[in-house]
Write a protein that holds these residues in place. Structure first.
Motif, short mmCIF file in Angstrom:
data_model
loop_
_atom_site.label_atom_id
_atom_site.label_comp_id
_atom_site.label_asym_id
_atom_site.label_seq_id
_atom_site.Cartn_x
_atom_site.Cartn_y
_atom_site.Cartn_z
N ALA A 84 16.97 -13.11 -9.09
CA ALA A 84 18.19 -13.85 -7.74
C ALA A 84 19.15 -12.78 -8.21
O ALA A 84 19.50 -12.13 -7.17
CB ALA A 84 18.84 -15.34 -8.04
N SER A 85 19.71 -12.62 -9.58
CA SER A 85 20.48 -11.67 -10.05
C SER A 85 19.27 -9.71 -9.19
O SER A 85 20.81 -9.05 -9.18
CB SER A 85 20.94 -11.10 -11.38
OG SER A 85 21.75 -9.88 -10.86
N ALA A 86 18.14 -10.19 -9.40
CA ALA A 86 17.51 -8.37 -9.39
C ALA A 86 17.51 -8.42 -8.15
O ALA A 86 17.89 -7.23 -7.35
CB ALA A 86 16.38 -8.52 -10.29
N ALA A 87 17.09 -9.14 -6.89
CA ALA A 87 17.43 -9.21 -5.72
C ALA A 87 18.41 -8.71 -5.08
O ALA A 87 18.36 -7.65 -3.70
CB ALA A 87 16.98 -10.31 -4.97
N GLN A 88 20.26 -9.25 -5.90
CA GLN A 88 21.00 -8.89 -5.48
C GLN A 88 21.47 -7.54 -5.70
O GLN A 88 21.94 -6.89 -4.73
CB GLN A 88 21.83 -10.09 -5.95
CG GLN A 88 22.11 -11.17 -5.09
CD GLN A 88 22.63 -12.72 -6.01
OE1 GLN A 88 23.14 -12.31 -7.47
NE2 GLN A 88 22.88 -13.98 -5.46
N ASN A 89 20.94 -7.11 -6.44
CA ASN A 89 21.20 -5.74 -7.21
C ASN A 89 20.62 -4.63 -6.36
O ASN A 89 21.45 -3.27 -5.91
CB ASN A 89 20.85 -5.89 -8.55
CG ASN A 89 22.21 -5.88 -9.43
OD1 ASN A 89 23.16 -6.59 -9.05
ND2 ASN A 89 21.61 -6.73 -11.07
N ALA A 109 12.71 -17.92 -5.95
CA ALA A 109 14.90 -17.65 -5.82
C ALA A 109 14.76 -16.12 -5.05
O ALA A 109 16.20 -16.13 -4.68
CB ALA A 109 14.94 -17.36 -7.57
N VAL A 110 13.71 -15.38 -5.22
CA VAL A 110 14.50 -14.16 -4.35
C VAL A 110 13.91 -14.60 -2.96
O VAL A 110 15.22 -13.85 -1.83
CB VAL A 110 13.52 -13.33 -4.89
CG1 VAL A 110 13.66 -12.63 -3.50
CG2 VAL A 110 14.27 -12.84 -6.07
N THR A 111 13.40 -15.48 -2.60
CA THR A 111 12.96 -15.45 -1.40
C THR A 111 14.34 -15.72 0.02
O THR A 111 14.47 -15.18 0.54
CB THR A 111 12.34 -16.76 -0.57
OG1 THR A 111 10.97 -16.46 -1.15
CG2 THR A 111 12.15 -16.49 0.59
N PRO A 112 15.25 -16.92 -0.75
CA PRO A 112 16.60 -16.82 0.27
C PRO A 112 17.29 -16.09 0.51
O PRO A 112 17.92 -15.52 1.78
CB PRO A 112 16.42 -18.21 0.56
CG PRO A 112 16.82 -18.62 -1.56
CD PRO A 112 15.32 -17.53 -1.53
N ILE A 113 17.14 -14.51 -0.96
CA ILE A 113 18.12 -13.59 -0.49
C ILE A 113 17.99 -12.67 -0.14
O ILE A 113 18.58 -11.60 0.85
CB ILE A 113 18.34 -13.74 -2.38
CG1 ILE A 113 18.88 -14.71 -2.98
CG2 ILE A 113 19.32 -12.48 -2.18
CD1 ILE A 113 18.76 -14.39 -4.55
N GLY A 118 17.93 -9.86 5.59
CA GLY A 118 16.89 -9.31 6.20
C GLY A 118 15.95 -7.91 5.68
O GLY A 118 15.43 -7.37 6.35
N VAL A 119 15.05 -8.90 4.10
CA VAL A 119 14.68 -7.44 3.89
C VAL A 119 13.57 -8.63 3.85
O VAL A 119 13.02 -9.25 3.05
CB VAL A 119 15.52 -6.89 2.70
CG1 VAL A 119 13.95 -6.19 1.52
CG2 VAL A 119 16.84 -5.93 2.91
N ASN A 120 11.94 -7.60 3.66
CA ASN A 120 10.99 -7.53 3.43
C ASN A 120 10.21 -7.85 2.49
O ASN A 120 11.25 -7.10 1.60
CB ASN A 120 9.65 -7.14 4.17
CG ASN A 120 9.94 -8.39 5.77
OD1 ASN A 120 9.96 -9.20 5.70
ND2 ASN A 120 9.20 -6.65 6.66
N VAL A 121 9.38 -8.68 1.86
CA VAL A 121 9.15 -9.01 0.07
C VAL A 121 7.85 -9.16 -0.28
O VAL A 121 7.25 -10.09 1.20
CB VAL A 121 9.42 -10.58 -0.13
CG1 VAL A 121 8.89 -10.45 -2.05
CG2 VAL A 121 10.76 -10.45 -0.24
#
Length: 412
Positions: A84-89, A109-113, A118-121
């Motif tokens: 989650a922290s990595a995605a926010q960074n 954990a990354v999905t909602p962030i 509006g970023v695809n994963v």
């Protein structure tokens, strides 16, 4: 079909679209950020650190192409909090697309962030329960494996299916895929039994699924009753009954989710309960590909089939990786990561990281064979079917070169 090239990601001549365009995702699910650097979320520390560094190397092979977007690498530590922290960074640095993370827990954990931004994963997990618009699990999923091998068995005439599966997430996903496949092909509903991690549970599940008590045990009861008559006629009847074969089980193909010790025990249980070859075609997961030679030393398991990528398709990637890094054979997850990276480089050249670009209906020619991303987050793959034989696994149904028209979207 776009080819994902080893030098990065160049487009080979594309075949004509195999069907109508895949409908785009609902407006709320479309990525709003479609340009910028690509963020790679991997565990560079912790128990998965070695895998993370290997993934990073594979991804950088794809990003060595001229004109590739900037790649930012973020360490997840292999935990949900770290992911989650990595995605926010990454999003804070302007990431237009996220590659990874590695596991289902991290992806959750990354999905909602990512969706809020509006970023695809393009995740690396093979747990397709994580699939949703804007999030594609690219690992080779139980649904893809089971759908392919069961379809082959049904189309070969083995239409009455059953399964003996571990009572865990993997087993439940295999069961869902089995039901979905039999429904799609109009086969009878499968019999499914789950076992816990104990000898007695596996034994009881095998006995129950095979209906041995009404087959073999019933025959034994008739033999005992004849002997108990204590007469010449009773002894003749008992001798005649002993020569009769046990009736076959109520299925002609059996999906097994077992590996390791559980599989070793099953190869004893199945003959005992008269529920193995040749009356029954055994089927299993792609995990069997790494155990196929050892499995072939057991008579019961010879002839069992499984679906997996054809190793020949990934050979150019393996050779390029080893030549570049002078290392050992890369793990299979590296091919998934390379394909994700190559798709991102291709998308950057074709209008950005838009959902409509990523879900191009013609799909991509990946290192593990053809794949296609669907708007609902599910991924279709073309896998081969292998049969376990003493001299090594044999391809009995090659992987398709291209995928058929997009199938109806699986339920999410």
């Amino acid at each position: 079909m776009a080819a994902l090239a080893l030098a990065g990601c160049s487009t080979a001549p594309r075949s004509a679209a195999s069907g109508g365009a895949v409908p785009s995702a609902p407006l709320a699910a479309r990525a709003t950020r479609t340009h910028g650097p690509v963020a790679l979320l991997v565990p560079l520390t912790g128990p998965y650190g070695g895998i993370g560094h290997s993934i990073e190397q594979a991804v950088k092979l794809a990003f060595s192409a001229p004109g590739a977007p900037r790649l930012d690498v973020e360490n997840t530590g292999g935990t949900a909090t770290g992911a989650a922290s990595a995605a926010q960074n990454a999003i804070g640095k302007g990431a237009g697309l996220i590659l990874g993370p590695l596991t289902m827990v991290e992806t959750r954990a990354v999905t909602p962030i990512a969706q809020s931004a509006g970023v695809n994963v393009l995740a690396f997990t093979n747990d397709d329960s994580m699939a949703r618009p804007g999030v594609w699990p690219l690992g080779i999923s139980p649904d893809q494996q089971v759908g392919r091998v069961v379809s082959y068995a049904i189309e070969s005439g083995r239409t009455r299916t059953a399964a003996i599966l571990p009572d865990d997430q993997f087993g439940r996903l295999m069961a869902t895929a089995l039901r979905r496949t039999t429904t799609r092909l109009g086969a009878p509903p499968p019999r499914i039994g789950y076992y816990s991690s104990s000898f007695s549970s596996l034994n009881a599940t095998t006995r129950n699924i095979s209906q041995f008590d009404s087959r073999g045990a019933g025959l034994m009861a008739r033999i005992r009753a004849a002997r108990d008559q204590d007469s010449a006629a009773g002894r003749r009847l008992a001798a005649k009954l002993r020569s009769e074969p046990v009736p076959p089980p109520p299925f002609d193909s059996l999906l097994l989710g077992a590996t390791g010790e559980d599989l070793a025990e099953l190869q004893t249980f199945l003959p005992y309960y008269e529920a193995g070859p040749p009356q029954v075609q055994l089927m299993g997961p792609a995990l069997w590909s790494s155990r196929a030679k050892a499995m072939a030393t057991h008579e019961v398991l010879r002839g069992a089939i499984y679906a997996a990528p054809d190793p020949a398709a990934g050979l150019p990637f393996d050779q390029k990786f080893q030549a570049t890094y002078a290392g050992a054979m890369p793990p299979s997850i590296d091919k998934v990561a390379f394909d994700a990276a190559a798709i991102s480089v291709l998308a950057a050249h074709e209008g950005g990281f838009k959902t409509t670009v990523l879900t191009e209906s013609r799909g991509f020619s990946g290192t593990d064979g053809p794949l296609r991303l669907l708007p609902n987050g599910h991924v279709e793959r073309g896998l081969a079917v292998f049969r376990i034989e003493p001299d090594g696994p044999k391809v009995v149904s090659p992987a398709p070169q291209t995928l058929p028209s997009p199938a109806p979207s699986p339920n999410t």
